[in-house]
Design a protein around this motif. Structure first.
Motif, short mmCIF file in Angstrom:
data_model
loop_
_atom_site.label_atom_id
_atom_site.label_comp_id
_atom_site.label_asym_id
_atom_site.label_seq_id
_atom_site.Cartn_x
_atom_site.Cartn_y
_atom_site.Cartn_z
N ASP A 127 -21.27 4.95 24.90
CA ASP A 127 -20.29 5.21 23.86
C ASP A 127 -18.92 5.37 24.51
N PRO A 128 -17.94 4.58 24.11
CA PRO A 128 -16.64 4.62 24.78
C PRO A 128 -15.90 5.94 24.65
N MET A 129 -16.21 6.74 23.62
CA MET A 129 -15.54 8.01 23.43
C MET A 129 -16.40 9.19 23.87
N TYR A 130 -17.63 9.28 23.35
CA TYR A 130 -18.45 10.46 23.60
C TYR A 130 -18.97 10.52 25.04
N SER A 131 -19.12 9.38 25.69
CA SER A 131 -19.60 9.39 27.07
C SER A 131 -18.58 10.01 28.01
N LYS A 132 -17.32 10.05 27.59
CA LYS A 132 -16.26 10.61 28.44
C LYS A 132 -16.04 12.10 28.17
N LYS A 133 -16.72 12.63 27.20
CA LYS A 133 -16.54 14.04 26.88
C LYS A 133 -17.33 14.92 27.84
N SER A 134 -16.77 16.08 28.12
CA SER A 134 -17.46 17.06 28.97
C SER A 134 -18.58 17.72 28.17
N VAL A 176 -17.85 10.53 8.77
CA VAL A 176 -18.31 11.81 9.32
C VAL A 176 -19.74 11.68 9.81
N MET A 177 -20.58 11.02 9.02
CA MET A 177 -21.97 10.79 9.41
C MET A 177 -22.03 9.95 10.68
N ASN A 178 -21.18 8.96 10.78
CA ASN A 178 -21.16 8.09 11.95
C ASN A 178 -20.79 8.87 13.21
N GLN A 179 -19.85 9.81 13.09
CA GLN A 179 -19.49 10.63 14.24
C GLN A 179 -20.65 11.51 14.67
N ASN A 180 -21.39 12.04 13.70
CA ASN A 180 -22.55 12.87 14.02
C ASN A 180 -23.63 12.05 14.70
N ILE A 181 -23.81 10.81 14.28
CA ILE A 181 -24.79 9.92 14.91
C ILE A 181 -24.41 9.66 16.36
N ARG A 182 -23.14 9.41 16.59
CA ARG A 182 -22.68 9.16 17.96
C ARG A 182 -22.82 10.40 18.83
N LEU A 183 -22.50 11.56 18.26
CA LEU A 183 -22.65 12.81 19.00
C LEU A 183 -24.10 13.04 19.38
N ALA A 184 -25.00 12.88 18.41
CA ALA A 184 -26.43 13.08 18.68
C ALA A 184 -26.93 12.08 19.72
N GLY A 185 -26.46 10.83 19.64
CA GLY A 185 -26.88 9.83 20.61
C GLY A 185 -26.46 10.20 22.02
N GLU A 186 -25.26 10.73 22.17
CA GLU A 186 -24.79 11.13 23.50
C GLU A 186 -25.58 12.34 24.01
N LEU A 187 -25.88 13.28 23.13
CA LEU A 187 -26.66 14.44 23.56
C LEU A 187 -28.04 14.04 24.05
N MET A 188 -28.63 13.03 23.42
CA MET A 188 -29.96 12.60 23.83
C MET A 188 -29.94 11.95 25.22
N LYS A 189 -28.77 11.52 25.65
CA LYS A 189 -28.63 10.95 27.00
C LYS A 189 -28.42 12.03 28.06
#
Length: 317
Positions: A127-134, A176-189
Motif C-alpha cells: 500500500d503506497p500510503m499505509y506501508s509508510k506509516k509507523s 471511509v470503508m475503503n480506508q478501513n480496509i487498507r488499514l486492516a490490510g496493513e495491520l495483517m502484514k
C-alpha cells in the motif's frame, strides 16, 4: 576528539531509605541503585553510574564493554555453549519449564491462515500510503476508527477477528470503508504489531480482543519497547544482565529490582531511561517473567539467571 563522561557516585548500604529521595526524576533513578540493592544487601559497597550516549544503558560498577548479544546468538560460540546450557538447565527442570510455559511463543512459525476462520492472510501489493506509516500511526488510525473494528454485541472492545474480516473486504464506493480496509490490510502484514495491540495488561498474553480504553492507554504510552516480542524482551534483559542483576553486578536478576525500576519516572538520561523501559516492559508481562523465573534456577524464587535468559532466547521463535 575526546568525549567527557558524567559520573555520579552512589553509595549502597543496608539502611537505604527511599523516603530521602527527592522528587527529581534523575535523582530518583540514581537512587534506584541503592534502593533496589537494599532488598537483600548484606553490607556496604559503592556503585558508579556512567551516563554515556555510546552505551545501550547505564553501567553500574566497573564500565562494561558494549553489549553484542545479537552477534553472540548467531556465533559458533553460542552453538558450542548451548549443550552446556541445556545440561545445566536440566538439573533445574529448565527444559521442561520452557516446553510447558513457552509453547505460546516458542518454535512456531507464523501461520498463513489466521486462527479464527478461513480468512487467509493475503500480503497483496504494498500500500503506497499505509506501508509508510509507523506502528504508532497505525495505532492512532485504528483508535480513531475503533467502532468499525468492534463486534455488534460489544462496541467497547476492538476485535482481532473484525480486523481480519475487514482486511478481506473488497474496496467499494464508500471512502471511509475503503480506508478501513487498507488499514486492516496493513495491520495483517505486521503480525508482531497485532500481537502488541492485543497483548493483555498485566499478563502480557496475546488475546483476541482489547478494550478501547486500554488500547487508548497503549497508544499514549511513550515506551518504545512496547512493540517488542517476548524474544526481544528476553534479549534486552540478557544484554543488560550485569546492570539489572543482584547488587547490579551479581549472578541473577531479582524481579523485585525490575518492579522497582519500572515504577520510576523517566530521567532525561537516555541510557538510564532505556533501562527503566526494559524493566517496565518485562514487568508488564507476568507470564513471561514467571516462565523465566523457573528456567535454570530455583522455581518461584523471584530470580532470573543468565543461563535461563540465553536458553529461553534460543528456544523462542
Amino acid at each position: 576528539m575526546s568525549v567527557s563522561t558524567t559520573t555520579v557516585s552512589v553509595s549502597i548500604s543496608s539502611s537505604a531509605d527511599t523516603t530521602q529521595v527527592n522528587s527529581n526524576p534523575a535523582a530518583q533513578a540514581s537512587a534506584a541503585v541503592s534502593t533496589a540493592a537494599s532488598y537483600h544487601s548484606h553490607g556496604g559497597g559503592s556503585v558508579n553510574f556512567h551516563a554515556s550516549q555510546s552505551q545501550g544503558g547505564p553501567v553500574f560498577g566497573q564500565q562494561q564493554p558494549a553489549a553484542s548479544h545479537h552477534n553472540y546468538f548467531n556465533s559458533p560460540a553460542h552453538s558450542q555453549d548451548f549443550s552446556a546450557m541445556t545440561h545445566h538447565a536440566s538439573h533445574h527442570g529448565g527444559t521442561q519449564q520452557l516446553e510447558q510455559w513457552g509453547n505460546p511463543w516458542m518454535g512456531r512459525p507464523k501461520p498463513l491462515i489466521n486462527a479464527h476462520g478461513p480468512y487467509p492472510i493475503t500480503l497483496g501489493k504494498t500500500d503506497p500510503m499505509y506501508s509508510k506509516k509507523s506502528n504508532d500511526q497505525l495505532a492512532t488510525d485504528l483508535l480513531r476508527n475503533a467502532r468499525a473494528f468492534t463486534t455488534p454485541g460489544n462496541r467497547s472492545t476492538i476485535s482481532k477477528h473484525a480486523i481480519e474480516e475487514m482486511a478481506q473486504q473488497k474496496p467499494g464506493r464508500n471512502p471511509v470503508m475503503n480506508q478501513n480496509i487498507r488499514l486492516a490490510g496493513e495491520l495483517m502484514k505486521r503480525p508482531d504489531v497485532m500481537d502488541a495491540f492485543f497483548r493483555q495488561p498485566g499478563t502480557g498474553a496475546t488475546g483476541d480482543q482489547v478494550s478501547i480504553s486500554h488500547f487508548s492507554a497503549f497508544n499514549r504510552d511513550q515506551n518504545p519497547l512496547k512493540y517488542s516480542t517476548n524474544k526481544q524482551v528476553v534479549q534486552e534483559l540478557n544484554s543488560h544482565f550485569g546492570q539489572l542483576s543482584e547488587y547490579f553486578g551479581g549472578r541473577q536478576i531479582n524481579i523485585l529490582d525490575l518492579e522497582y525500576l519500572a515504577g520510576l519516572q523517566q530521567t532525561g538520561i537516555s541510557s538510564l531511561d532505556h533501562l527503566l523501559n526494559v524493566s517496565k516492559t518485562a514487568t508488564d508481562r507476568k507470564d513471561l517473567l514467571d516462565m523465566l523465573d523457573n528456567v535454570a534456577s530455583r522455581s518461584a524464587d523471584n530470580r532470573i539467571s543468565q543461563t535461563g535468559l540465553m536458553l529461553a532466547s534460543y528456544m523462542m521463535a
